[in-house]
Scaffold this active site. Sequence first.
Site, short mmCIF file in Angstrom:
data_model
loop_
_atom_site.label_atom_id
_atom_site.label_comp_id
_atom_site.label_asym_id
_atom_site.label_seq_id
_atom_site.Cartn_x
_atom_site.Cartn_y
_atom_site.Cartn_z
N ARG A 118 -6.83 -55.11 -39.38
CA ARG A 118 -7.78 -55.71 -38.43
C ARG A 118 -8.91 -56.50 -39.10
NH1 ARG A 118 -7.12 -50.61 -35.73
NH2 ARG A 118 -5.42 -50.85 -34.25
N LYS A 140 -10.71 -71.46 -38.05
CA LYS A 140 -9.47 -71.52 -37.26
C LYS A 140 -8.32 -71.16 -38.19
CE LYS A 140 -10.34 -74.70 -33.50
NZ LYS A 140 -9.99 -76.01 -32.91
N GLU A 182 -9.00 -87.31 -41.33
CA GLU A 182 -9.96 -86.37 -40.74
C GLU A 182 -11.40 -86.80 -41.05
OE1 GLU A 182 -9.01 -84.20 -38.58
OE2 GLU A 182 -7.21 -83.10 -39.18
N LYS A 224 -18.98 -80.78 -39.75
CA LYS A 224 -18.13 -79.67 -39.30
C LYS A 224 -18.98 -78.40 -39.14
CE LYS A 224 -14.07 -77.45 -38.74
NZ LYS A 224 -12.64 -77.47 -38.89
N GLU A 234 -15.06 -72.85 -29.53
CA GLU A 234 -14.57 -74.05 -28.84
C GLU A 234 -14.68 -73.95 -27.32
OE1 GLU A 234 -11.31 -76.02 -30.86
OE2 GLU A 234 -10.61 -76.74 -28.92
N ARG A 238 -16.98 -78.23 -29.92
CA ARG A 238 -15.97 -78.12 -31.00
C ARG A 238 -14.67 -78.84 -30.65
NH1 ARG A 238 -14.49 -73.17 -35.13
NH2 ARG A 238 -12.91 -74.38 -36.25
N ASN A 242 -11.01 -82.33 -32.15
CA ASN A 242 -9.58 -82.53 -31.88
C ASN A 242 -9.26 -83.94 -31.41
OD1 ASN A 242 -8.20 -80.05 -32.43
ND2 ASN A 242 -9.50 -79.16 -30.84
N HIS A 245 -5.77 -85.26 -31.74
CA HIS A 245 -4.90 -84.14 -32.12
C HIS A 245 -3.87 -83.79 -31.04
CE1 HIS A 245 -7.63 -83.81 -35.44
NE2 HIS A 245 -7.11 -82.69 -35.89
N HIS A 249 -0.45 -83.54 -32.57
CA HIS A 249 0.35 -82.31 -32.59
C HIS A 249 1.72 -82.55 -31.92
CE1 HIS A 249 -3.36 -79.46 -33.11
NE2 HIS A 249 -3.02 -80.07 -34.21
N HIS A 262 0.02 -83.86 -41.28
CA HIS A 262 -0.94 -83.65 -40.20
C HIS A 262 -1.91 -84.83 -40.08
CE1 HIS A 262 -3.61 -81.54 -37.47
NE2 HIS A 262 -4.62 -81.78 -38.27
#
Length: 359
Positions: A118, A140, A182, A224, A234, A238, A242, A245, A249, A262
Amino acid sequence: MKTLNVELGERRYPIYIGENVLLQADLLTQHIKSKQVLIVTNETIAPLYLEKVSANLSAYHVENVILPDGEQFKTLDSLNLIFDKLLTCKFSRNATLIALGGGVIGDMGGFAAACYQRGITFIQIPTTLLAQVDSSVGGKTGVNHALGKNMIGAFYQPQAVIADVNVLDTLDDRQLAAGLAEIIKYGLIRNEAFFVWLEENINVLLARDKTALTYAIEQSCIMKAEVVAEDEHEGGVRATLNLGHTFGHAIETGMGYGSYLHGEAVAIGTCLAADLSQRKGFLTHNDVARIVNLFERSNLPVKSPTELNTERFVDLMAVDKKNVDGAIRVILLEAIGKATLPMSVDNLSLMQTLQCYGK
Ligand code: NAD
Ligand code: GLY
């Protein structure tokens, strides 16, 4: 060396940026709280940097996991190899996991650290430009699913990020360009002056000038860190990170993980988002031309793959974490330097962008 901080209260952590920071043992060891250390890396990075990092850790019990290289290995199976090692070596809850690599290793290492017992201590040593400006910062973590990119994961912040600009020397030109995608994103979503600086300095960056690269990394990490400190999980701003993206994606999943890098998929996706922003009356024709031109000058692709027809593209976009109740939402640009929050877009405009842009 420059130290920036991600201001998350008790979970505040530093980002060290500079040449040869990898060789400064204390930057790393001050964040390690027990004897057991696992370094997760891949078969490309291990021969280049594993020994350098291990040399800082002679006082510790260090184990390694060397994973196969590639986005197609960002899977639950690879994650299991990390758990196998942690369990076989009987690593305790106070152990430390170091991710040494690009975004693939960073995302998987972080997710493994989040899950093992955990949560164990996690440190990022990003070795690609993309990882230094984006993926290593902000917590992330996760893996891909065959049906959707980064769909399985968790938010889990590192204790520190150590970004050595000199490791970029061994990065190939295609990967360097992917990182620039990016970096350009930050200018587009929140800093017009930085976008203009990139327009003026893109050739210097491509020539790998260290001063320019360091400046671009610092500026990106500052932005960032600001965004993550304001909206870690997010709920709002935030999501602007993206930009491009949702399209990107879809390209990565649709074309097969690893086929487009990417950063390359994000470059195409951002051009599609810019086209859609113009259709919505936000951007001018000249704005879009400037954006596309900067990606082209960065040696990045700007047109979507002809193999993905419009229906398939929209179907893939329907699997995205920004969507609400199954409705597609995207980030658009109100201007260069100003992004919208996630917006639903009408089907007609989306279809027009997918059918017309770049064709
Ligand atoms: P990557 O991790 O696949 O690395 C790119 C390639 O460069 C790999 O072949 C790698 O082995 C090699 N490499 C790494 N460092 C090197 C070095 N110093 N010298 C020579 N070769 C080196 O790709 P990436 O672009 O770093 O990361 C992309 C991944 O990051 C994607 O999975 C993406 O989803 C993820 N990502 C995550 C976030 C986040 O916030 N967590 C943000 C952006 C991207
Ligand atoms: N790369 C997107 C984010 O960190 O939110």
